[in-house]
Design a protein around this motif. Structure first.
Motif, PDB file in Angstrom:
ATOM      1  N   ILE A  83      -5.203  -5.614   3.626  1.00 48.60           N
ATOM      2  CA  ILE A  83      -3.753  -5.874   3.740  1.00 48.60           C
ATOM      3  C   ILE A  83      -3.103  -4.738   4.527  1.00 48.60           C
ATOM      4  O   ILE A  83      -2.265  -4.958   5.400  1.00 48.60           O
ATOM      5  CB  ILE A  83      -3.105  -6.017   2.343  1.00 48.60           C
ATOM      6  CG1 ILE A  83      -3.709  -7.210   1.585  1.00 48.60           C
ATOM      7  CG2 ILE A  83      -1.592  -6.174   2.444  1.00 48.60           C
ATOM      8  CD1 ILE A  83      -3.329  -7.263   0.111  1.00 48.60           C
ATOM      9  N   LEU A  84      -3.524  -3.507   4.209  1.00 47.28           N
ATOM     10  CA  LEU A  84      -2.965  -2.339   4.907  1.00 47.28           C
ATOM     11  C   LEU A  84      -3.174  -2.463   6.422  1.00 47.28           C
ATOM     12  O   LEU A  84      -2.268  -2.168   7.210  1.00 47.28           O
ATOM     13  CB  LEU A  84      -3.611  -1.050   4.370  1.00 47.28           C
ATOM     14  CG  LEU A  84      -3.135   0.245   5.026  1.00 47.28           C
ATOM     15  CD1 LEU A  84      -1.649   0.481   4.777  1.00 47.28           C
ATOM     16  CD2 LEU A  84      -3.941   1.446   4.507  1.00 47.28           C
ATOM     17  N   ASP A  85      -4.345  -2.901   6.811  1.00 45.15           N
ATOM     18  CA  ASP A  85      -4.683  -3.032   8.228  1.00 45.15           C
ATOM     19  C   ASP A  85      -3.719  -4.000   8.937  1.00 45.15           C
ATOM     20  O   ASP A  85      -3.446  -3.851  10.133  1.00 45.15           O
ATOM     21  CB  ASP A  85      -6.134  -3.518   8.364  1.00 45.15           C
ATOM     22  CG  ASP A  85      -6.708  -3.238   9.742  1.00 45.15           C
ATOM     23  OD1 ASP A  85      -6.136  -2.399  10.472  1.00 45.15           O
ATOM     24  OD2 ASP A  85      -7.713  -3.865  10.089  1.00 45.15           O
ATOM     25  N   GLN A  86      -3.201  -4.976   8.171  1.00 44.66           N
ATOM     26  CA  GLN A  86      -2.226  -5.910   8.763  1.00 44.66           C
ATOM     27  C   GLN A  86      -0.799  -5.369   8.668  1.00 44.66           C
ATOM     28  O   GLN A  86      -0.036  -5.409   9.614  1.00 44.66           O
ATOM     29  CB  GLN A  86      -2.290  -7.260   8.040  1.00 44.66           C
ATOM     30  CG  GLN A  86      -3.602  -7.981   8.276  1.00 44.66           C
ATOM     31  CD  GLN A  86      -3.891  -9.025   7.204  1.00 44.66           C
ATOM     32  OE1 GLN A  86      -3.047  -9.322   6.368  1.00 44.66           O
ATOM     33  NE2 GLN A  86      -5.090  -9.574   7.235  1.00 44.66           N
ATOM     34  N   GLU A  87      -0.447  -4.853   7.473  1.00 43.65           N
ATOM     35  CA  GLU A  87       0.934  -4.431   7.215  1.00 43.65           C
ATOM     36  C   GLU A  87       1.326  -3.163   7.962  1.00 43.65           C
ATOM     37  O   GLU A  87       2.512  -2.875   8.129  1.00 43.65           O
ATOM     38  CB  GLU A  87       1.140  -4.216   5.706  1.00 43.65           C
ATOM     39  CG  GLU A  87       1.077  -5.490   4.882  1.00 43.65           C
ATOM     40  CD  GLU A  87       2.154  -6.481   5.262  1.00 43.65           C
ATOM     41  OE1 GLU A  87       3.321  -6.075   5.354  1.00 43.65           O
ATOM     42  OE2 GLU A  87       1.816  -7.649   5.507  1.00 43.65           O
ATOM     43  N   ILE A  88       0.343  -2.404   8.395  1.00 43.75           N
ATOM     44  CA  ILE A  88       0.631  -1.086   8.965  1.00 43.75           C
ATOM     45  C   ILE A  88       1.493  -1.177  10.232  1.00 43.75           C
ATOM     46  O   ILE A  88       2.155  -0.205  10.596  1.00 43.75           O
ATOM     47  CB  ILE A  88      -0.695  -0.317   9.235  1.00 43.75           C
ATOM     48  CG1 ILE A  88      -0.431   1.182   9.357  1.00 43.75           C
ATOM     49  CG2 ILE A  88      -1.446  -0.860  10.450  1.00 43.75           C
ATOM     50  CD1 ILE A  88       0.088   1.841   8.114  1.00 43.75           C
ATOM     51  N   VAL A  89       1.523  -2.355  10.850  1.00 44.42           N
ATOM     52  CA  VAL A  89       2.396  -2.510  12.035  1.00 44.42           C
ATOM     53  C   VAL A  89       3.873  -2.309  11.671  1.00 44.42           C
ATOM     54  O   VAL A  89       4.697  -2.015  12.532  1.00 44.42           O
ATOM     55  CB  VAL A  89       2.221  -3.895  12.714  1.00 44.42           C
ATOM     56  CG1 VAL A  89       0.824  -4.005  13.317  1.00 44.42           C
ATOM     57  CG2 VAL A  89       2.491  -5.039  11.760  1.00 44.42           C
ATOM     58  N   HIS A  90       4.210  -2.460  10.381  1.00 43.56           N
ATOM     59  CA  HIS A  90       5.602  -2.282   9.944  1.00 43.56           C
ATOM     60  C   HIS A  90       5.909  -0.829   9.548  1.00 43.56           C
ATOM     61  O   HIS A  90       7.010  -0.530   9.104  1.00 43.56           O
ATOM     62  CB  HIS A  90       5.912  -3.201   8.755  1.00 43.56           C
ATOM     63  CG  HIS A  90       5.640  -4.649   9.049  1.00 43.56           C
ATOM     64  ND1 HIS A  90       6.340  -5.342  10.015  1.00 43.56           N
ATOM     65  CD2 HIS A  90       4.730  -5.507   8.541  1.00 43.56           C
ATOM     66  CE1 HIS A  90       5.866  -6.584  10.077  1.00 43.56           C
ATOM     67  NE2 HIS A  90       4.888  -6.711   9.196  1.00 43.56           N
ATOM     68  N   ALA A  91       4.920   0.031   9.660  1.00 39.30           N
ATOM     69  CA  ALA A  91       5.112   1.433   9.260  1.00 39.30           C
ATOM     70  C   ALA A  91       4.928   2.355  10.461  1.00 39.30           C
ATOM     71  O   ALA A  91       4.373   1.970  11.485  1.00 39.30           O
ATOM     72  CB  ALA A  91       4.126   1.803   8.162  1.00 39.30           C
ATOM     73  N   ASN A  92       5.394   3.592  10.313  1.00 39.50           N
ATOM     74  CA  ASN A  92       5.243   4.590  11.365  1.00 39.50           C
ATOM     75  C   ASN A  92       3.913   5.329  11.259  1.00 39.50           C
ATOM     76  O   ASN A  92       3.404   5.846  12.248  1.00 39.50           O
ATOM     77  CB  ASN A  92       6.374   5.610  11.296  1.00 39.50           C
ATOM     78  CG  ASN A  92       7.727   4.955  11.346  1.00 39.50           C
ATOM     79  OD1 ASN A  92       8.254   4.511  10.328  1.00 39.50           O
ATOM     80  ND2 ASN A  92       8.296   4.848  12.535  1.00 39.50           N
TER      81      ASN A  92
END
Ligand SMILES: [Zn+2]
Length: 265
Positions: A83-92
């Motif tokens: 999930i992190l690998d996908q969601e990380i686009v929303h983080a810096n």
């Protein structure tokens, strides 16, 4: 002059409902930017909610914190990292991640910590994001892993640095940035933490950042909060034997430049 809390947890359940007040109080004290540190998926969602309210004053970091590794089974961790690998686009940035081998931690989960750490290094490399490190009593092994994973290509940020000068030199060779917390306040008051004070004095000024880690890591009876990062800046100047009156602005400018560089797109 504006100040930055380079590591805090406004998205922590304990203070999330009061985030508005805490940001307002900080902003009134000229602490205007905040890097949030991620610990687990539910908390990343709260970071996104805060971002909608506070915009560019917030930097988001999503990660699976070593303490939270203990909360999940190996298969759940695998899923979270996907999930992190996908969601990380929303983080810096990615983190906080790393190794925590403090005596209260569960040694039977150290391998899971190591695996989750390596996986998060891979995610940071894949997405070209800074990596926020939580390392406690595991500095030699951390440096070893960072070298094996060729993590020096990343912007590495050590949060609440607690290692010694020798370990610090190893991190600096990898290009790491070093964030200091309230232990500097205690050191400036002569309440121990000489090791951290020494580390600060051996860190090039353009690699230094300051943080509260609030709501944790308070240094006296009052609640730790982002606005109190000012006390950490002041303590650093005292330890460096620099004048407070002119030093605060100069320090604020250097740290802001460093922070902008780390999170430049
Ligand atoms: Zn933290």
């Amino acid at each position: 002059m504006n100040f930055i809390d380079n590591h805090c947890h406004l998205s922590d359940e304990r203070i999330f409902d009061r985030a508005e007040t805490l940001v307002k109080e900080a902003t009134e004290a000229k602490v205007t930017r905040f890097a949030l540190a991620g610990v687990e998926p539910a908390e990343w969602k709260r970071q996104v909610e805060l971002k909608a309210k506070f915009g560019d004053s917030l930097i988001l970091n999503f990660g699976l914190h070593p303490w939270w590794v203990e909360k999940y089974s190996a298969s759940e961790i695998k899923e979270i990292l996907q999930i992190l690998d996908q969601e990380i686009v929303h983080a810096n940035g990615v983190g906080e991640t790393g190794l925590d081998f403090y005596e209260k931690r569960d040694p039977s989960r150290f391998d899971d910590q190591r695996e989750a750490f390596r996986a998060q290094i891979h995610i940071a490399k894949r997405h070209k994001k800074p990596l926020i490190l939580h390392i406690v009593q595991a500095h030699e092994e951390c440096v070893k892993i960072l070298k094996e994973e060729k993590a020096e290509e990343l912007k590495l940020v050590l949060h609440s640095y607690s290692g010694n000068v020798t370990q610090l030199q190893e991190y600096l060779k990898l290009g790491a940035y070093v964030s200091y917390s309230g232990s500097l306040v205690k050191a400036a008051r002569g309440e121990g933490h000489e090791k951290t004070a020494k580390a600060l004095l051996n860190t090039p000024i353009n690699r230094v950042l300051f943080e509260t880690d609030s709501p944790d890591q308070g240094w006296d009876s009052g609640e730790n909060a982002p606005k109190r990062v000012l006390e950490v800046y002041e303590a650093a100047l005292v330890l460096m034997e620099l004048p407070l009156a002119s030093g605060m602005g100069a320090m604020a400018d250097v740290v802001t430049k460093t922070f902008n560089h780390i999170y430049a797109k």
